[in-house]
Structure formats: C-alpha cells, structure tokens
Scaffold this active site. Structure first.
Site, PDB file in Angstrom:
ATOM      1  N   ASP A  44       2.929   1.601   2.893  1.00  0.00           N
ATOM      2  CA  ASP A  44       3.519   0.988   4.085  1.00  0.00           C
ATOM      3  C   ASP A  44       4.707   0.101   3.700  1.00  0.00           C
ATOM      4  O   ASP A  44       5.400  -0.422   4.568  1.00  0.00           O
ATOM      5  CB  ASP A  44       2.465   0.214   4.896  1.00  0.00           C
ATOM      6  N   SER A  45       4.961  -0.010   2.393  1.00  0.00           N
ATOM      7  CA  SER A  45       6.175  -0.691   1.941  1.00  0.00           C
ATOM      8  C   SER A  45       7.412   0.094   2.379  1.00  0.00           C
ATOM      9  O   SER A  45       8.534  -0.383   2.224  1.00  0.00           O
ATOM     10  CB  SER A  45       6.148  -0.873   0.421  1.00  0.00           C
ATOM     11  N   ASP A  83      -0.941   5.063   2.957  1.00  0.00           N
ATOM     12  CA  ASP A  83      -1.447   3.766   3.425  1.00  0.00           C
ATOM     13  C   ASP A  83      -1.846   3.824   4.896  1.00  0.00           C
ATOM     14  O   ASP A  83      -1.121   4.398   5.722  1.00  0.00           O
ATOM     15  CB  ASP A  83      -0.307   2.729   3.325  1.00  0.00           C
ATOM     16  N   GLU A 178      -3.618  -5.812  -6.953  1.00  0.00           N
ATOM     17  CA  GLU A 178      -2.234  -6.296  -6.859  1.00  0.00           C
ATOM     18  C   GLU A 178      -2.177  -7.786  -7.155  1.00  0.00           C
ATOM     19  O   GLU A 178      -2.892  -8.589  -6.542  1.00  0.00           O
ATOM     20  CB  GLU A 178      -1.659  -6.002  -5.460  1.00  0.00           C
TER      21      GLU A 178
END
Ligand code: KIV
Length: 278
Positions: A44-45, A83, A178
């Site tokens: 979704d980045s 995502d 992350e």
C-alpha cells in the site's frame, strides 16, 4: 518455476535468504520476476510512492486492484503478495471478501498490518484457505509515516515476541518485521517456524524487503535502505536532455522517422498540384 508458500518455508528451513521488493507496475514486475526476486509485493506504499497521497490511509481497494493487475501481468515465477489497504480488513467477513477480490486477479497471498487485534482476522482468512502475511513493528496504517524503532524496552520486546507467536498460531504463513531492533528480530526469527521478512529489522531475518523506490533512488534516502542507483538524477537528466534536443531540433533524427517511397511521394505531389488548380 512458480514459487509457492512451501518453497518459501523450505528456504527458511534450508537457511536460504528470501528476497522481497515492493512493485507497483508491469515493467518493473517483469524485471523483478526475471531477476528471480522471491516475493513481488504490491504494497500500500503505492499510495505515497506512486499516487502522490499524503498517507497509506488514503489507499483504496480499487487502487490496490488496479496496481495488482498490472503487476500480475508481469509475474510468472515470483510469489505475488498484496497489501490489504487501510480499513479493508477490519472485520473477518469483510477481510475474506476483499482478499478474495485480490486472489481472483492473481495474488498468491495477502499482507495485513497489526498486532494481536488482527488475530481473529488472520484466523478468518486462514480458515478460508487464504495465505496471510502478518506485519508487526512499525505499521504505517496505524502509526503514520514517522517510523520509530520498536523493541527497545523489555516490555515492548516481550510484547512483539508474543504478538508474532499469536499471529503465527492463528495461521499466518509469513511475517514482516518493520523497524524492530536487530536482537528482537533475531529472537522472533529463531522462535517462529514461518519466515520473517525484515525491513529496518537487522541482519538476522529470513529475508529482506525494501520499497523499490528506495532501491532505485527515487525520493528521500532512509537509513534502513540502500540506494542501488540514483533514479531521480538519471531521470531528471534524461528529461532535461530531451527538452533541449526538441528545442534545438536535434531530436528526432533520420533514425527516428518513417519514409514514403520516392515514386509514391511524387504521385502524391502531382495529385496535390491538380487538386489545388481545380
Ligand atoms: O507497503 C509497503 O511498502 C510495506 C513494506 C514496508 C513492507 O508494507
């Protein structure tokens, strides 16, 4: 050979490291697949890196489906992960419906962000045979873009280890770590049977993921990433050179143009003369 979840789990068992990159478009997908990247990941980045959104929270299911379909056209061998965007996995039934939309257009598995609150969602997806990648530590959908390091205190470290275990017990097949301290990522990697994929989580994960823009040198540099080329600079130089060549007439050259045969051109010119006289 198509890479499936068994292939990825076998890599962990055989202590072979797993390569993962985000991908948002067809030509990049073709290159990542040809280079042998294990997991091509439509993150979704895409929102902040490609669509110009201010945050991941603006990304919709239809944005993800659009980019997933483009990437899918370029992937033959890699495991294709996508995502679940913000709000698409709030309830089990909703998550299953949305995940199935991704599987219908070629995804092999879905990734979702969050801690123990996501255990029922992972269970619901797993019960439907959907392969899930969990994602703990820094979660842009929850914490925003300011990425602080997780796992620096004893209580937070314990919480991360317990969360990773609970998500795995619920059925997660992969887990992204992350911005987690290297030591705690190493403990999680040693504790779990499923592969851990790190980003800013040190050297001892079962694999690494980076955002393709950070690898290519698009946008601002990050400590956790390595820039393998300077796309911004190379692209800007190419655009500038194009502009100059158009303006000074050195593009296009004869190599870039198509011709009509001389005899045919003569006939066109004669016809034109007659037309003008009439
Ligand atoms: O969307 C994304 O790019 C991600 C990575 C940071 C793993 O979730």
């Amino acid at each position: 050979m198509k890479k499936d979840i068994t292939y990825l789990h076998t890599k962990k068992q055989q202590k072979q490291l797993i390569s993962v990159l985000t991908c948002y478009d067809y030509p990049t997908a073709c290159m990542q697949d040809e280079a042998g990247i294990d997991i091509v990941f439509v993150g979704d980045s895409v929102g902040t890196n490609i669509l110009g959104y201010k945050s991941e929270m603006e990304v919709t299911m239809s944005d993800m489906l659009h980019h997933l379909q483009a990437v899918h056209r370029g992937v033959t061998d890699a495991y294709l992960l996508v995502d679940m965007p913000y709000g698409s996995d709030r309830y089990g039934k909703q998550a299953v419906t949305n995940a199935n939309l991704f599987l219908d257009v070629g995804a092999d598995g879905v990734k979702l962000e969050g801690g123990t609150e996501k255990v029922p969602i992972v269970t619901a997806l797993t019960e439907q045979g959907i392969e899930v990648c969990a994602h703990i530590g820094h979660n842009p959908q929850i914490h925003g873009s300011k990425a602080l390091t997780h796992g620096k205190t004893v209580s937070k470290a314990k919480e991360l280890i317990q969360t990773a275990t609970e998500l795995t017990d619920a059925g997660a097949k992969l887990i992204v770590l992350e911005k987690i301290t290297e030591e705690i990522s190493q403990i999680i990697t040693g504790t779990l049977d499923i592969p851990t994929i790190g980003i800013g989580a040190g050297r001892y994960c079962d694999g690494q993921v980076l955002v393709i823009n950070d690898v290519l040198g698009i946008g601002a540099p990050f400590k956790h990433a390595k820039r393998y080329q300077e796309y911004n600079q190379l692209t800007f130089e190419a655009i500038l050179q194009y502009k100059q060549e158009v303006e000074n007439g050195s593009f296009p050259t004869d190599a870039n143009v198509a011709h009509i045969a001389a005899d045919k051109l003569e006939r066109v010119q004669k016809w034109l003369e007659l037309e003008r006289k009439s």
